[in-house]
Design a protein around this motif. Structure first.
Motif, short mmCIF file in Angstrom:
data_model
loop_
_atom_site.label_atom_id
_atom_site.label_comp_id
_atom_site.label_asym_id
_atom_site.label_seq_id
_atom_site.Cartn_x
_atom_site.Cartn_y
_atom_site.Cartn_z
N ALA A 124 76.38 50.88 53.66
CA ALA A 124 77.82 51.11 53.80
C ALA A 124 78.56 50.67 52.55
CB ALA A 124 78.35 50.38 55.03
N ALA A 125 78.20 49.51 52.02
CA ALA A 125 78.86 49.02 50.80
C ALA A 125 78.50 49.90 49.61
CB ALA A 125 78.46 47.57 50.54
N THR A 126 77.30 50.46 49.62
CA THR A 126 76.87 51.35 48.55
C THR A 126 77.77 52.60 48.48
OG1 THR A 126 74.59 50.60 48.55
CG2 THR A 126 74.98 52.85 47.78
N THR A 127 78.08 53.16 49.64
CA THR A 127 78.96 54.33 49.68
C THR A 127 80.31 54.00 49.05
OG1 THR A 127 77.87 55.21 51.63
CG2 THR A 127 80.12 55.91 51.26
N ARG A 128 80.86 52.85 49.42
CA ARG A 128 82.16 52.45 48.83
C ARG A 128 82.03 52.27 47.32
NH1 ARG A 128 82.10 49.44 53.68
NH2 ARG A 128 81.47 47.53 52.63
N PHE A 129 80.90 51.70 46.91
CA PHE A 129 80.67 51.45 45.48
C PHE A 129 80.60 52.76 44.70
CE2 PHE A 129 78.26 50.23 41.71
CZ PHE A 129 78.77 48.99 41.40
N ILE A 130 79.85 53.72 45.24
CA ILE A 130 79.72 55.02 44.54
C ILE A 130 81.08 55.71 44.46
CG2 ILE A 130 78.62 57.30 44.58
CD1 ILE A 130 76.19 56.02 45.92
N GLU A 131 81.85 55.63 45.53
CA GLU A 131 83.20 56.23 45.52
C GLU A 131 84.03 55.62 44.40
OE1 GLU A 131 84.40 55.40 49.52
OE2 GLU A 131 83.56 57.28 50.31
N GLN A 132 83.93 54.31 44.24
CA GLN A 132 84.69 53.61 43.21
C GLN A 132 84.25 54.06 41.81
OE1 GLN A 132 87.32 51.74 43.69
NE2 GLN A 132 87.52 51.56 41.44
N ALA B 83 74.52 63.04 50.37
CA ALA B 83 73.14 62.73 50.76
C ALA B 83 73.09 61.48 51.64
CB ALA B 83 72.27 62.53 49.52
N ALA B 84 73.93 60.51 51.29
CA ALA B 84 73.91 59.24 52.04
C ALA B 84 74.31 59.43 53.50
CB ALA B 84 74.84 58.23 51.36
N LYS B 85 74.99 60.55 53.79
CA LYS B 85 75.39 60.80 55.18
C LYS B 85 74.24 61.33 56.03
CE LYS B 85 80.16 61.98 54.01
NZ LYS B 85 80.96 63.16 53.64
N MET B 86 73.18 61.80 55.37
CA MET B 86 72.07 62.37 56.14
C MET B 86 71.32 61.24 56.85
SD MET B 86 70.59 65.51 53.85
CE MET B 86 70.39 64.75 52.25
N PRO B 87 71.00 61.44 58.13
CA PRO B 87 70.39 60.34 58.89
C PRO B 87 69.05 59.85 58.34
CG PRO B 87 71.00 62.16 60.34
CD PRO B 87 71.24 62.63 58.95
N HIS B 88 68.34 60.72 57.62
CA HIS B 88 67.03 60.27 57.13
C HIS B 88 67.11 59.62 55.76
CE1 HIS B 88 67.44 64.21 55.18
NE2 HIS B 88 66.52 63.82 54.33
N VAL B 89 68.32 59.50 55.23
CA VAL B 89 68.49 58.97 53.87
C VAL B 89 69.18 57.62 53.88
CG1 VAL B 89 69.68 59.35 51.67
CG2 VAL B 89 68.54 61.26 52.82
N THR B 90 68.65 56.69 53.13
CA THR B 90 69.30 55.39 52.93
C THR B 90 69.41 55.15 51.43
OG1 THR B 90 68.30 54.52 54.93
CG2 THR B 90 69.17 52.92 53.37
N LEU B 91 70.63 54.95 50.96
CA LEU B 91 70.83 54.65 49.55
C LEU B 91 71.41 53.26 49.40
CD1 LEU B 91 72.43 58.00 48.25
CD2 LEU B 91 70.02 57.35 48.32
N GLN B 92 70.89 52.53 48.43
CA GLN B 92 71.41 51.20 48.14
C GLN B 92 71.51 51.03 46.63
OE1 GLN B 92 68.41 48.95 50.85
NE2 GLN B 92 70.24 47.68 50.77
N VAL B 93 72.61 50.43 46.20
CA VAL B 93 72.81 50.18 44.77
C VAL B 93 72.73 48.68 44.51
CG1 VAL B 93 74.54 50.21 42.93
CG2 VAL B 93 74.18 52.25 44.32
N ILE B 94 72.11 48.34 43.39
CA ILE B 94 72.15 46.96 42.92
C ILE B 94 73.17 46.89 41.80
CG2 ILE B 94 70.85 45.05 41.93
CD1 ILE B 94 68.53 45.87 43.34
#
Lengths: 300, 263
Positions: free
Chosen positions: A287-295, A213-224
């Motif tokens: 970008a950091a969120t994607t790495r975080f979710i992968e982890q 989902a995070a790859k879709m241009p209309h979507v922005t995901l951020q994790v705290i």
């Protein structure tokens, strides 16, 4: 030169061009009725009396929360001193348009009234911002995750009811495939990623789905992450819906166990906007969120 | 490196501008400040639109005739329609744009909304214009400083007081880019408003805004382009800069605008 002056509005501005979703139309017609009522110096009580209804009915009607009846509109326009036949006719034609059935009407068996309004708003929003502390936002849930969450809330419900609810939730995701999807900007607490909803396999699938989902241009995901403890949301989860039309205020949606609260008073909405703004500034970048979710996915 | 605390009780330039442009990312203090400024200077809404239109024409010129494919946009502000990468990538999808802002919330909006065409790229830097070292170091991750770069400083330099040496900061940025690079500036101007209006606006911004604003003269704005060739028509009001035919304005934007090319 026509400069845009904040706060200016024309009757029916923006309604002449493209077909508008029924929900937005109701909100715009409601807003127009409110302005006409205020201009005529008539209280909501008086207006309610005129159409054999309460003050709160007028409030729901003016915020687009209920369908408009042609007869009520006729009576209100008369009360507000709107005599121009062309304006009255235009109103009635828009009222008819605003009463066309919505896509979710086939789910009415499992759909509480308080959630129906949310579906209308979500369907027509141009921007959806959310903060999630417990579950993945419904627009990003996998079928397995959605089924688990749905069962959690309804332990005794029959299987076909559960399935209907899951299908409804997944149908909402059709907006991702629209020509011009809304911008969806979701900030979630790390707990959303860590809580093992449905077990490891379901959760791994859900995290993979979030990464897609995070790859879709209309979507922005951020994790705290937990490590950023200072975060601003004492409020719990909430969603802010924004609409393209300049006249329409943002709406904050707060879900509760047996109902929901919709806020559209500017002073209320701005407190939530402030929180979601601050959370977005504090959360990991996309970008950091994607790495975080992968982890996190690796650690399951 | 963030320069501001998130405080919605004080008017903020980026959010005031958002309000003037019809956005919804603004708060009561921002709107109150604009309403008060409109009392002093009724052409303010015209100025905001004219400034935005200047950015659009400047970037179209740079990506078009000037053939620039790399942009360093400092003082990004809250995204609205026609942002730098959209204008540039409409002409050349491979354009790369680095956005810089010192406000973490503004930058969060930029990251969420300023999404690149897949052929090009966008990046975001959290830095103050005064911190040119950080900007240049981080921008070099996306931009190739051996190729021409367009540096855009739209409605930001007037937030830098003389004591922070704005001319020195701009010179430092332009030293880092090769000949054939461009600089585009819009700047709150002196000599464009009567004294009473000018004074009223300045004292208002001192009282009500997070940023202290310094209007500068046409000569001072020209000074940012020292050692460069100004693109005709030179330093003019933003609404007059390469105005496209038939789109004449009927207001006083009170902002100087210019584009120059490094020799």
């Amino acid at each position: 030169m026509n400069t845009v002056v904040p706060g200016s509005d024309q009757p029916f501005s923006g309604l002449d061009d493209a077909p508008v979703e029924a929900t937005v139309l109701r909100m715009m017609l409601g807003g127009q009725l409110r302005r006409l009522r205020e201009a005529a110096g008539i209280t909501p009580e008086r207006a309610g009396f005129e159409i054999r209804a309460s003050r709160s009915k007028i409030s729901r009607l003016e915020t687009g929360r209920v369908k408009l009846k042609p007869r009520d509109v006729t009576d209100l326009l008369t009360l507000y001193g709107v005599t121009d036949e062309s304006v009255r006719a235009k109103f009635q034609s828009l009222v008819r348009q605003s009463n066309t059935p919505d896509w979710w009407s086939k789910y009415s068996d499992v759909l509480p009234g308080w959630f129906e309004m949310y579906l209308g708003l979500e369907t027509v929003a141009s921007t959806i911002r959310s903060f999630e502390i417990q579950f993945v936002h419904g627009l990003f849930q996998t079928e397995d995750y959605a089924r688990t969450v749905t069962r959690l809330g309804r332990k005794t419900a029959p299987a076909d009811e559960i399935e209907a609810r899951v299908r409804l939730r997944l149908s909402r995701q059709a907006l991702h495939a629209r020509q011009k999807p809304p911008r969806i900007w979701s900030v979630m607490d790390e707990a959303v990623l860590r809580r093992p909803v449905g077990g490891a396999a379901v959760m791994r699938g859900q995290l993979r789905h979030l990464l897609e989902a995070a790859k879709m241009p209309h979507v922005t995901l951020q994790v705290i992450p937990f490590s950023r403890g200072r975060h601003a949301a004492e409020s719990g989860s909430f969603t802010v819906l924004r609409f393209e039309e300049r006249d329409l205020p943002d709406v904050v949606y707060l879900e509760q166990l047996t109902g929901a609260i919709y806020l559209d008073q500017r002073s209320d909405v701005e407190q939530y906007l402030e929180v979601v703004d601050e959370l977005s500034g504090e959360a990991l970048t996309p970008a950091a969120t994607t790495r975080f979710i992968e982890q996190v996915a690796k650690e399951i | 490196m963030s320069g501001t605390e998130f405080d919605t009780s004080v008017a903020h330039q980026a959010r005031m501008y958002d309000y003037l442009l019809g956005g919804k990312d603004n708060y009561a203090a921002d709107r109150a400040a604009i309403e008060a400024q409109l009392e002093i200077y009724p052409d303010l809404a015209f100025a905001a639109l004219a400034n935005r239109a200047f950015l659009g024409r400047a970037v179209r010129y740079l990506a078009g005739g000037a053939g620039i494919r790399q942009f360093l946009d400092i003082g990004t502000g809250i995204p609205t329609a026609g942002n730098t990468h959209q204008v540039a990538q409409d002409i050349a999808p491979e354009s790369r744009v680095v956005y810089v802002d010192y406000d973490p919330i503004v930058l969060a909006h930029a990251r969420a909304l300023l999404v690149s065409h897949e052929a090009g790229a966008t990046d975001y830097i959290d830095a103050d214009l005064r911190d040119t070292g950080t900007i240049l170091a981080q921008a070099s991750e996306l931009l190739d400083f051996s190729e021409p770069v367009a540096v855009t400083l739209v409605a930001i330099l007037h937030a830098i007081p003389d004591s922070d040496d704005p001319h020195g900061k701009v010179a430092r940025l332009m030293d880092a880019v090769p000949p054939g690079s461009y600089l585009a500036i819009s700047h709150m101007g002196t000599g464009l408003l009567d004294r009473e209006t000018q004074h009223g606006l300045e004292s208002h911004s001192d009282r009500m805004m997070q940023q202290r604003l310094t209007a500068r003269s046409r000569e001072q704005v020209a000074g940012f382009f020292e050692g460069m060739d100004l693109v005709p028509p030179g330093v003019v009001r933003v609404d007059e800069w390469r105005q496209e035919s038939g789109a004449g304005g009927a207001g006083n934007s009170a902002l100087w605008g210019a584009v120059g090319r490094k020799r």
